[in-house]
Design a protein around this motif. Structure first.
Motif, PDB file in Angstrom:
ATOM      1  N   GLY A  39      -8.710  -1.688   7.618  1.00 16.70           N
ATOM      2  CA  GLY A  39      -9.320  -2.904   7.091  1.00 16.70           C
ATOM      3  C   GLY A  39      -8.893  -3.170   5.663  1.00 16.70           C
ATOM      4  O   GLY A  39      -8.631  -4.310   5.275  1.00 16.70           O
ATOM      5  N   GLY A  40      -8.816  -2.119   4.870  1.00 10.76           N
ATOM      6  CA  GLY A  40      -8.358  -2.266   3.484  1.00 10.76           C
ATOM      7  C   GLY A  40      -6.913  -2.732   3.411  1.00 10.76           C
ATOM      8  O   GLY A  40      -6.562  -3.585   2.587  1.00 10.76           O
ATOM      9  N   LEU A  95      -5.345  -4.484   5.717  1.00 11.29           N
ATOM     10  CA  LEU A  95      -5.340  -5.892   6.122  1.00 11.29           C
ATOM     11  C   LEU A  95      -5.843  -6.801   5.011  1.00 11.29           C
ATOM     12  O   LEU A  95      -5.318  -7.901   4.803  1.00 11.29           O
ATOM     13  N   LEU A  96      -6.844  -6.345   4.274  1.00 11.78           N
ATOM     14  CA  LEU A  96      -7.368  -7.129   3.157  1.00 11.78           C
ATOM     15  C   LEU A  96      -6.305  -7.311   2.079  1.00 11.78           C
ATOM     16  O   LEU A  96      -6.090  -8.417   1.576  1.00 11.78           O
ATOM     17  N   VAL A  97      -5.619  -6.232   1.732  1.00 11.22           N
ATOM     18  CA  VAL A  97      -4.572  -6.303   0.717  1.00 11.22           C
ATOM     19  C   VAL A  97      -3.433  -7.211   1.176  1.00 11.22           C
ATOM     20  O   VAL A  97      -2.933  -8.036   0.403  1.00 11.22           O
ATOM     21  N   GLY A 101      -3.636  -9.694   3.301  1.00 10.20           N
ATOM     22  CA  GLY A 101      -4.138 -11.064   3.276  1.00 10.20           C
ATOM     23  C   GLY A 101      -4.138 -11.643   1.877  1.00 10.20           C
ATOM     24  O   GLY A 101      -3.729 -12.787   1.659  1.00 10.20           O
ATOM     25  N   LEU A 102      -4.580 -10.862   0.908  1.00 11.31           N
ATOM     26  CA  LEU A 102      -4.564 -11.318  -0.478  1.00 11.31           C
ATOM     27  C   LEU A 102      -3.140 -11.520  -0.986  1.00 11.31           C
ATOM     28  O   LEU A 102      -2.867 -12.455  -1.738  1.00 11.31           O
TER      29      LEU A 102
END
Length: 79
Positions: free
Chosen positions: A13-14, A16-18, A20-21
């Motif tokens: 999840g982390g 994917l978050l990075v 995405g940002l």
């Protein structure tokens, strides 16, 4: 065992978050059509346009994303 799975899910999840940002941050350097501009337009990405059908197969982009992802996973999970 479940705590290991939980840690893996949090890590994914982390990541994917990075990612995405990163895509949002790079969007201002993109072309007017949207996206990253160069991503999906590499030599080896196939676009076939016929009358009412467009077939798009991003082979080179897929290979680059796979290699980068594999290297990242290697560095995150090596012991």
């Amino acid at each position: 065992m479940m705590s290991g799975m939980g840690k893996a899910l949090i890590l994914m999840g982390g990541i994917l978050l990075v990612l995405g940002l990163l895509f949002l941050a790079l969007d201002r350097w993109s072309n007017p059509e949207g996206g990253l501009g160069w991503l999906g337009r590499l030599p080896g990405d196939f676009i076939i346009k016929r009358d009412h059908v467009t077939f798009y197969f991003p082979l080179a982009t897929s290979i680059i994303i796979s290699v980068v992802g594999s290297v990242m996973i290697y560095f995150f999970f090596r012991r």
